[in-house]
Write a protein that holds these residues in place. Structure first.
Motif, mmCIF file in Angstrom:
data_model
loop_
_atom_site.group_PDB
_atom_site.id
_atom_site.type_symbol
_atom_site.label_atom_id
_atom_site.label_comp_id
_atom_site.label_asym_id
_atom_site.label_seq_id
_atom_site.Cartn_x
_atom_site.Cartn_y
_atom_site.Cartn_z
ATOM 1 N N TYR A 1 0.825 -1.209 -0.008
ATOM 2 C CA TYR A 1 0.146 0.035 -0.192
ATOM 3 C C TYR A 1 1.072 1.219 -0.081
ATOM 4 N N LEU A 2 0.288 2.221 -0.273
ATOM 5 C CA LEU A 2 1.132 3.563 -0.416
ATOM 6 C C LEU A 2 1.330 3.964 1.043
ATOM 7 N N GLU A 3 2.400 4.388 1.480
ATOM 8 C CA GLU A 3 2.838 4.569 2.742
ATOM 9 C C GLU A 3 3.633 6.034 2.874
ATOM 10 N N PRO A 4 3.366 6.737 3.803
ATOM 11 C CA PRO A 4 4.137 8.021 3.731
ATOM 12 C C PRO A 4 5.777 7.895 4.032
ATOM 13 N N VAL A 5 6.312 8.775 3.323
ATOM 14 C CA VAL A 5 7.986 8.900 3.301
ATOM 15 C C VAL A 5 7.982 9.952 4.587
ATOM 16 N N GLU A 6 8.341 9.037 5.560
ATOM 17 C CA GLU A 6 8.115 9.946 7.013
ATOM 18 C C GLU A 6 9.242 10.990 7.118
ATOM 19 N N MET A 7 10.336 10.944 6.478
ATOM 20 C CA MET A 7 11.461 11.633 6.951
ATOM 21 C C MET A 7 11.170 13.131 6.288
ATOM 22 N N ILE A 8 10.408 13.165 5.330
ATOM 23 C CA ILE A 8 9.977 14.428 4.710
ATOM 24 C C ILE A 8 8.440 14.833 4.886
ATOM 25 N N ALA A 9 7.738 13.975 6.071
ATOM 26 C CA ALA A 9 6.550 14.147 6.151
ATOM 27 C C ALA A 9 5.957 15.788 6.538
ATOM 28 N N GLY A 10 6.830 16.496 7.147
ATOM 29 C CA GLY A 10 6.322 17.769 7.552
ATOM 30 C C GLY A 10 7.001 18.880 6.609
ATOM 31 N N ASP A 11 7.529 18.430 5.489
ATOM 32 C CA ASP A 11 8.367 19.460 4.453
ATOM 33 C C ASP A 11 7.305 20.262 3.650
ATOM 34 N N ASP A 12 6.157 19.827 3.484
ATOM 35 C CA ASP A 12 5.337 20.634 2.581
ATOM 36 C C ASP A 12 5.890 20.653 1.187
ATOM 37 N N VAL A 13 6.105 19.509 0.736
ATOM 38 C CA VAL A 13 6.374 19.157 -0.616
ATOM 39 C C VAL A 13 5.367 19.802 -1.682
ATOM 40 N N VAL A 14 5.942 20.169 -2.746
ATOM 41 C CA VAL A 14 5.261 20.998 -3.824
ATOM 42 C C VAL A 14 5.283 20.252 -5.287
ATOM 43 N N GLN A 15 6.294 19.446 -5.394
ATOM 44 C CA GLN A 15 6.747 18.966 -6.660
ATOM 45 C C GLN A 15 7.442 17.506 -6.399
ATOM 46 N N ILE A 16 6.798 16.704 -7.143
ATOM 47 C CA ILE A 16 7.791 15.242 -7.072
ATOM 48 C C ILE A 16 8.346 14.875 -8.618
ATOM 49 N N ALA A 17 9.411 14.152 -8.753
ATOM 50 C CA ALA A 17 9.926 13.630 -9.922
ATOM 51 C C ALA A 17 10.263 12.356 -9.717
ATOM 52 N N GLY A 18 10.308 11.617 -10.583
ATOM 53 C CA GLY A 18 11.002 10.099 -10.678
ATOM 54 C C GLY A 18 11.413 9.437 -11.851
ATOM 55 N N GLY A 19 12.660 8.612 -11.511
ATOM 56 C CA GLY A 19 13.182 8.007 -12.650
ATOM 57 C C GLY A 19 13.044 6.567 -12.571
#
Length: 450
Positions: free
Chosen positions: A268-286
């Motif tokens: 299942y989709l799980e939170p990436v806990e180390m950046i949980a409070g970072d207010d992420v605005v963009q993701i990218a993936g290779g």
């Protein structure tokens, strides 16, 4: 590790609260960007006259050859052997999108669909998605693992197939083994290869390792009241950004792809806990790594790092097993700069700063962010990465390309490699590029008349 499926976990992406941030975030073909961050030119409304261009290698129909304007046929290749199924177009060619041509290509009845307009093109690893202005999505290309969602038994389709979704499509992330479809309502659908004990399980996020041959709703997000704002699929893992700025991952845990220290697969989709409070605005993936950009302009990277694609440095030696199992901030030349855009290719990545500078890293060339000094004469506003190549868009709507060109992806009327960005001159000077999409070996861009 705390699970998103735990009833006791207080998560910040409840659907009842999502309305408070919906005004501050919007869906786009590239990512979701906070209003506080500079954003690239938006894909214009269909009421604005626009053209579409494509180039690169068409394999299994990833470039709609029948829609190319006359004179835009496949170029003779000087760089290697290609099968009869592959056609190289090494320069931008416009698509013929008049009502008759587009309706015919999509297999629509022009008497019933008499107002068909193209809105977006998404280029994936081995497939392509066309989205109409009414939100309907059509896909074509490789379907060997069911990644197009067009049903079982069809290994490929050069003919567009309609993907039935209950709501208009906002984004399609087409991977080599599976794909994800994000609707304008924030619902996520996935299909394709579900994984194995060897390759890793759970990349579709359905709680099992089954393969799905048609797009299937990721119910766990609905159950937990989450809206998806963006999605990126890799080889065997998926990364999702919610409208609350939380990053979730699922699938294979090898090489640290999930960003949660453990190399255990997540069904299942799980939170990436180390950046949980970072207010992420963009993701990218290779292929096997991910990037997350927070509101403060800092990038965190995790996953495989065998070619320096994380931008965190590798010392003097290249280690095929190099990885980061937890999100690590990318520093080096980016330290002290505010990043506003990120992109990831197969094994490299790029970033644009608030000053319009372009930085690239990976592909075993550089292991930390390198400033592309040849572009300092202009201001870069957006970037896209494919397999071993990079596209940069400047504030004037001009596209620059660099990297390996054997598949024609540089659009420079050549299949040669370029170590530095070169202006793509095949787009008319009176047209301005407003959006780009980079697949593994093919490219699409949208232009408007200046």
């Amino acid at each position: 590790m705390m699970s998103i499926r735990s009833a006791t976990r207080i998560i910040g992406c409840r659907r009842t609260a999502a309305a408070t941030v919906s005004a501050a975030r919007c869906f786009s073909s590239a990512a979701v960007i906070d209003e506080a961050s500079p954003s690239p030119p938006a894909n214009p409304h269909t009421s604005t006259p626009q053209n579409y261009y494509m180039w690169g290698t068409s394999k299994q129909g990833t470039i709609p050859m029948s829609l190319l304007h006359e004179g835009g046929g496949a170029a003779a290749s000087s760089g290697g052997m290609f099968s009869g199924d592959e056609k190289i177009i090494d320069h931008p060619v416009s698509l013929n999108l008049d009502q008759s041509a587009l309706s015919s290509f999509l297999g629509l009845d022009s008497s019933e669909d008499n107002d068909v307009n193209l809105e977006k093109i998404f280029c994936g690893a081995t497939g392509t998605a066309l989205v109409l202005d009414d939100g309907r999505c059509f896909v074509f290309g490789s379907n060997k693992n069911g990644e197009l969602g067009i049903g079982k038994g069809r290994k490929e389709s050069e003919t567009p197939v309609h993907v039935p979704l209950p709501d208009p499509l906002a984004k399609a992330s087409l991977g080599p083994n599976f794909s994800a479809f994000l609707t304008t309502e924030g619902d996520l659908y996935s299909c394709g290869y579900g994984g194995s004990v060897t390759n890793g399980m759970g990349c579709l996020g359905h709680g099992n390792m089954e393969s799905y041959h048609t797009p299937t709703l990721v119910n766990s997000l609905v159950d937990d009241g989450c809206y998806a704002a963006d999605v990126q699929v890799g080889e065997y893992s998926m990364t999702v950004l919610t409208t609350e700025g939380e990053v979730l991952t699922c699938g294979s845990g090898s090489y640290g792809r999930l960003g949660n220290l453990e190399t255990i697969d997540q069904l299942y989709l799980e939170p990436v806990e180390m950046i949980a409070g970072d207010d992420v605005v963009q993701i990218a993936g290779g292929h096997a790594f991910s990037l997350a950009l927070n509101k403060g302009g800092i990038i965190h990277a995790w996953g495989r790092n065998n070619e320096g694609q994380l931008g965190t440095g590798m010392g003097l030696a290249v280690d095929m097993y190099a990885m980061e199992s937890l999100p690590r901030p990318i520093e080096g030349n980016l330290e002290g700069r505010q990043v506003v855009r990120i992109a990831a290719g197969h094994t490299h990545a790029a970033a644009v700063t608030s000053n319009g500078e372009l930085f690239t890293w990976g592909m075993n060339y550089v292991h930390e962010p390198r400033l592309e000094t040849s572009l300092l004469h202009t201001k870069i506003v957006d970037v896209a990465c494919g397999q071993n190549y990079t596209l940069a868009l400047d504030e004037n709507g001009r596209v620059y390309s660099m990297g390996k060109g054997k598949t024609g992806v540089l659009g420079l009327a050549s299949t040669k490699r370029s170590a530095y960005p070169i202006l793509v001159e095949g787009i008319p000077a009176d047209e301005k590029v407003v959006s780009m999409s980079a697949g593994w070996a093919h490219v699409a861009c949208t232009t408007v008349l200046e």
